[in-house]
Enzyme design. Structure first.
Site, short mmCIF file in Angstrom:
data_model
loop_
_atom_site.label_atom_id
_atom_site.label_comp_id
_atom_site.label_asym_id
_atom_site.label_seq_id
_atom_site.Cartn_x
_atom_site.Cartn_y
_atom_site.Cartn_z
N SER A 1 0.60 58.27 -22.09
CA SER A 1 1.90 58.25 -21.42
C SER A 1 1.76 58.73 -19.98
O SER A 1 1.24 59.83 -19.73
CB SER A 1 2.90 59.14 -22.17
OG SER A 1 4.10 59.26 -21.45
N SER B 1 6.45 49.45 -23.72
CA SER B 1 5.14 50.09 -23.79
C SER B 1 5.09 51.05 -24.98
O SER B 1 6.09 51.30 -25.65
CB SER B 1 4.86 50.87 -22.49
OG SER B 1 5.64 52.04 -22.43
N LYS C 1 11.54 58.53 -21.69
CA LYS C 1 10.67 59.63 -22.12
C LYS C 1 11.54 60.67 -22.82
O LYS C 1 12.76 60.56 -22.89
CB LYS C 1 9.95 60.27 -20.93
CG LYS C 1 9.18 59.33 -20.02
CD LYS C 1 7.94 58.76 -20.67
CE LYS C 1 7.21 57.81 -19.73
NZ LYS C 1 6.05 57.15 -20.36
N SER D 1 4.30 54.31 -24.89
CA SER D 1 4.29 55.71 -24.47
C SER D 1 5.16 56.61 -25.34
O SER D 1 5.01 57.82 -25.32
CB SER D 1 4.72 55.84 -23.01
OG SER D 1 6.10 55.52 -22.86
#
Length: 309
Positions: A274, A109, A166, A111
């Site tokens: 995100s 993704s 993250k 994010s």
């Protein structure tokens, strides 16, 4: 019975294959191979006795070719044993490397754009935050703790079969405030430097790009983040009732969280695109997989290869 969590746990699949092939390898090494050798010796003795009788009767026999063929037929491994024995050391090596040293992941993704792009293949250091037992992910040897600014892979708290990536913005004991798309850590505003706008290759749109300087031991960790001009500070209605929610104080345009012991506050670098700790809460230490440290391949852009900051 839902098999998806099992099928998505590649480490568990590897472990099962390693155990099965290892048992077959050991069984062959210490039992089956000796049985085949004894059977071959018995067949050769019988063959030699028969030949000796024929020679005594004046009949000429081939002492070499047939004897070698008989021995080879008896000592040859069955196909299933041969393949298991061949695969066992390979599977064991891959399992050890993935479990204790480095594990590869593919970024699915956007994010973490601009730090990580969709299609990046990354390596994650599995030991920098401590040695953990495979499958159950239990830490047995403490080495380092995650620090602000680290790019970390972890098990998604709501679904342990999913791996998320993250950036660490809050460690245990930190007070994190997010207002006007800016972070404040322990009462000190994080420094931001505007950069040239970022063009998203996947979507024809420009994002505001800034350099963020997160305080970390010994100084700062610098990295780029993105903001989308027409997006709100965060989507307040999407905030869930996550565990330890009482450690946070939310309003529609601001929140403050005190990171509990043994927990981490994570955010994506693509801040307005995100789903992270702002919405589903803290990441427990037991969920940590490792620290992302290098992009080793991106088949759409070979220039992506390099370290992660």
């Amino acid at each position: 019975m839902n098999l998806q969590p099992v099928l998505s746990n590649f480490a568990l699949i590897l472990f099962v294959l390693m155990v099965i092939t290892g048992i077959i390898w050991c069984l062959d090494r210490f039992v089956l191979a000796k049985q085949r050798r004894r059977a071959a010796d018995a067949a050769l003795r019988e063959y030699d006795a028969r030949n000796a009788k024929l020679v005594a009767e004046g009949i000429k026999v081939d002492h070499n070719g047939n004897r070698a063929a008989i021995e080879a037929a008896h000592v040859r491994q069955p196909t299933w044993v041969e393949y298991s024995g061949s695969f066992f050391p390979v599977i064991a090596m891959v399992f050890i490397l993935r479990s204790f040293l480095w594990e590869p992941f593919k970024i699915p993704s956007s994010s973490m754009v601009p730090t990580l792009l969709v299609g990046d293949f990354i390596l994650v250091n599995k030991y920098t935050y401590g040695i953990r037992l495979p499958i159950i992910n239990k830490k047995v040897i403490q080495i380092n703790d995650p620090q602000r600014g680290d790019v970390m892979v972890f098990k998604y708290p709501k679904d342990m079969s999913q791996d998320y990536i993250k950036r660490v913005v809050g460690v245990p004991g930190d007070t994190i405030t997010y207002e006007d798309k800016r972070l404040t850590v322990n009462g000190k505003a994080v420094e931001y430097t505007p950069l040239d706008d970022y063009l998203d290759d996947q979507h024809p749109v420009y994002h505001k790009q800034l350099e963020e300087k997160l305080p970390s031991p010994g100084g700062f960790t610098q990295h780029r983040i993105l903001n989308t001009a027409d997006r709100r500070n965060f989507d307040f209605p999407s905030v869930e009732q996550f565990p330890l929610r009482e450690a946070c104080d939310y309003t529609e345009d601001k929140f403050t969280c005190v990171v509990p012991a043994g927990q981490y506050f994570m955010m994506g670098d693509n801040r307005d695109n995100s789903a992270d700790s702002r919405y589903w809460g803290f990441v427990p230490d037991r969920n940590i997989v490792g620290k992302a440290f290098v992009v080793w391949m991106n088949f759409g852009n070979f220039k992506r290869v390099g370290g992660i900051h």
